[in-house]
Design an enzyme around this catalytic site. Structure first.
Site, PDB file in Angstrom:
ATOM      1  CE  LYS A  28       2.316  30.410 -17.973  1.00 42.92           C
ATOM      2  NZ  LYS A  28       3.556  29.671 -17.889  1.00 42.92           N
ATOM      3  CB  SER A  29       0.157  27.261 -14.293  1.00 45.44           C
ATOM      4  OG  SER A  29       0.586  25.952 -14.544  1.00 45.44           O
ATOM      5  CB  ALA A  53      13.132  30.869 -15.447  1.00 48.15           C
ATOM      6  CG  MET A  54       7.886  30.760 -19.244  1.00 44.07           C
ATOM      7  SD  MET A  54       8.566  31.639 -20.639  1.00 44.07           S
ATOM      8  CE  MET A  54       7.192  32.654 -21.087  1.00 44.07           C
ATOM      9  N   GLY A  55       8.307  32.238 -14.980  1.00 41.53           N
ATOM     10  CA  GLY A  55       7.830  32.831 -13.728  1.00 41.53           C
ATOM     11  C   GLY A  55       6.320  32.837 -13.609  1.00 41.53           C
ATOM     12  CB  CYS A 112       6.291  25.647 -11.435  1.00 38.57           C
ATOM     13  SG  CYS A 112       7.275  27.007 -12.080  1.00 38.57           S
ATOM     14  CE  LYS A 147       3.508  19.420 -16.157  1.00 42.19           C
ATOM     15  NZ  LYS A 147       3.356  20.479 -17.151  1.00 42.19           N
ATOM     16  N   GLY A 247       4.728  19.487 -25.498  1.00 36.02           N
ATOM     17  CA  GLY A 247       4.938  20.926 -25.340  1.00 36.02           C
ATOM     18  C   GLY A 247       6.014  21.442 -26.260  1.00 36.02           C
TER      19      GLY A 247
HETATM   20  C1  LIG Z   1       7.948  27.813 -22.062  1.00 32.36           C
HETATM   21  C2  LIG Z   1       7.369  26.781 -21.152  1.00 32.36           C
HETATM   22  C3  LIG Z   1       6.379  27.149 -20.243  1.00 32.36           C
HETATM   23  C4  LIG Z   1       5.823  26.204 -19.367  1.00 32.36           C
HETATM   24  N1  LIG Z   1       4.830  26.592 -18.505  1.00 32.36           N
HETATM   25  C5  LIG Z   1       4.247  25.657 -17.699  1.00 32.36           C
HETATM   26  C6  LIG Z   1       3.153  26.011 -16.859  1.00 32.36           C
HETATM   27  O1  LIG Z   1       2.680  27.147 -16.823  1.00 32.36           O
HETATM   28  N2  LIG Z   1       2.629  25.039 -16.066  1.00 32.36           N
HETATM   29  C7  LIG Z   1       3.083  23.736 -16.058  1.00 32.36           C
HETATM   30  O2  LIG Z   1       2.547  22.893 -15.330  1.00 32.36           O
HETATM   31  N3  LIG Z   1       4.101  23.371 -16.880  1.00 32.36           N
HETATM   32  C8  LIG Z   1       4.684  24.291 -17.682  1.00 32.36           C
HETATM   33  N4  LIG Z   1       5.707  23.917 -18.522  1.00 32.36           N
HETATM   34  C9  LIG Z   1       6.171  22.511 -18.506  1.00 32.36           C
HETATM   35  C10 LIG Z   1       5.509  21.702 -19.633  1.00 32.36           C
HETATM   36  O3  LIG Z   1       4.103  21.656 -19.492  1.00 32.36           O
HETATM   37  C11 LIG Z   1       6.043  20.254 -19.669  1.00 32.36           C
HETATM   38  O4  LIG Z   1       5.777  19.617 -18.431  1.00 32.36           O
HETATM   39  C12 LIG Z   1       7.545  20.209 -19.913  1.00 32.36           C
HETATM   40  O5  LIG Z   1       7.960  21.225 -20.801  1.00 32.36           O
HETATM   41  C13 LIG Z   1       7.990  18.846 -20.486  1.00 32.36           C
HETATM   42  O6  LIG Z   1       7.317  18.558 -21.698  1.00 32.36           O
HETATM   43  P1  LIG Z   1       7.935  18.923 -23.171  1.00 32.36           P
HETATM   44  O7  LIG Z   1       9.348  18.398 -23.184  1.00 32.36           O
HETATM   45  O8  LIG Z   1       7.026  18.212 -24.139  1.00 32.36           O
HETATM   46  O9  LIG Z   1       7.894  20.398 -23.288  1.00 32.36           O
HETATM   47  C14 LIG Z   1       6.276  24.842 -19.405  1.00 32.36           C
HETATM   48  C15 LIG Z   1       7.269  24.480 -20.321  1.00 32.36           C
HETATM   49  C16 LIG Z   1       7.821  25.415 -21.190  1.00 32.36           C
HETATM   50  C17 LIG Z   1       8.891  24.989 -22.171  1.00 32.36           C
END
Ligand SMILES: Cc1cc2nc3c(=O)[nH]c(=O)nc-3n(C[C@H](O)[C@H](O)[C@H](O)COP(=O)(O)O)c2cc1C
Length: 287
Positions: A28-29, A53-55, A112, A147, A247
């Site tokens: 997680k970031s 939008a977890m924030g 983000c 990223k 993800g």
């Molecule tokens: C619930 C959730 C939380 C995420 N939190 C982060 C994060 O903290 N940092 C980040 O770089 N990307 C975050 N992402 C983006 C994912 O790492 C990824 O780039 C994006 O969801 C596309 O991939 P996917 O379709 O396989 O999920 C989050 C995605 C989701 C769904």
């Protein structure tokens, strides 16, 4: 690899993801200071995906280093720590602490779409992105991965800026800026109103981003966005990715999604007479 933000908090979950076949873990970031994140609802189901939008909720790097150290004592795959900041200095400071705690690489969340003054507000601007990558590279010796956000006019321009600034690799993509509205209350569903779309719906967008970036840069690309099965993974490799992250598919397919992807990929390579994944990276660009 596990994509950042999905189950990326604690050693126990990292272990179950590795059992499920993940070849690397992205956390997680994490930022310099603890952050609560947004009030609920933070996630909404969309057609063919999720809007979140977890924030950026996180404990802050000074607390998170304990998690990194613990994970490094048990994990047998690389641990990539995703970092964010509100300035180049903050990114550098968090990245340095993550590396000192044992991170095998850092992934810069410059993408983000739902937190002000960080994330995509940094990654949409090539000058600011350049400064962030340079500052981090100056203090970290492990690989630095930028990223990228799809919420830009030309992602390949941003990719080139990151490469020129010294990034060792790129991850493409983070979520696509999106929203959902409740027709009964006539209000946006997410507490933050706007979030980021992930999952199946974004796959063609992510694939196009990887394809365009591959035409422009030489550094490795990690494909991410909607990958759910082995054919998706093969498409990303053919587009130019050297590795992929998963993800949202974990929510529908469970942690064993990684094994089913790698098994399918192995069978594809064998059937087509390829010796290694490297032979198909970027193959769709042949003229
Ligand atoms: C619930 C959730 C939380 C995420 N939190 C982060 C994060 O903290 N940092 C980040 O770089 N990307 C975050 N992402 C983006 C994912 O790492 C990824 O780039 C994006 O969801 C596309 O991939 P996917 O379709 O396989 O999920 C989050 C995605 C989701 C769904």
């Amino acid at each position: 690899m596990l994509a950042s933000g999905i189950l990326g908090y604690a050693t126990e979950t990292f272990e179950s993801l590795v059992e499920g076949g993940a070849g690397a873990i992205v956390t997680k970031s994490v930022g310099l200071k603890p952050r609560k994140g947004y009030a609920n609802p933070t996630v909404v189901q969309a057609s063919y995906g999720l809007i979140n939008a977890m924030g950026l909720p996180n404990s802050g790097i000074d607390e998170f280093v304990n998690e990194i150290r613990e994970a490094k004592t048990v994990l047998e795959v690389p641990l990539i720590v995703s970092v964010y900041g509100y300035s180049a200095e903050e990114y550098a400071s968090v990245a340095r602490k993550a590396e000192a705690a044992g991170a095998d690489a850092v992934e810069l969340n410059v993408s983000c779409p739902h937190v002000k003054e960080t994330g995509s507000e940094i990654g949409q601007n090539p000058e600011i992105l350049t400064e962030v990558v340079k500052r981090v590279k100056a203090v970290v010796s492990k690989p630095v991965i930028a990223k990228l956000s799809p919420n830009v006019t030309n992602i390949e321009d941003i990719a080139e800026a990151a490469e020129k600034a010294g990034a060792d690799a790129l991850t493409a993509i983070n979520t696509v800026k999106a929203m959902a509205i409740d027709t009964e209350t006539a209000k946006p569903i997410l507490a933050n109103k706007v979030g980021g779309l992930s999952g199946l719906a974004v796959k063609p967008i992510a694939l196009r981003c990887v394809y365009d970036i591959y035409e422009r840069v030489k550094i490795p690309i990690i494909g991410c966005g909607g990958i759910t099965n082995w054919t998706d993974a093969v498409e990303f490799l053919l587009a130019g990715a050297s590795a992929v992250q998963i993800g949202t598919a974990i929510a529908t397919k469970g942690t064993s999604v990684f094994k089913s992807v790698t098994r399918g990929l192995d069978a594809y390579l064998e059937r087509k007479g390829f010796e290694s994944v490297n032979e198909i990276v970027g193959l769709s660009h042949r003229r």
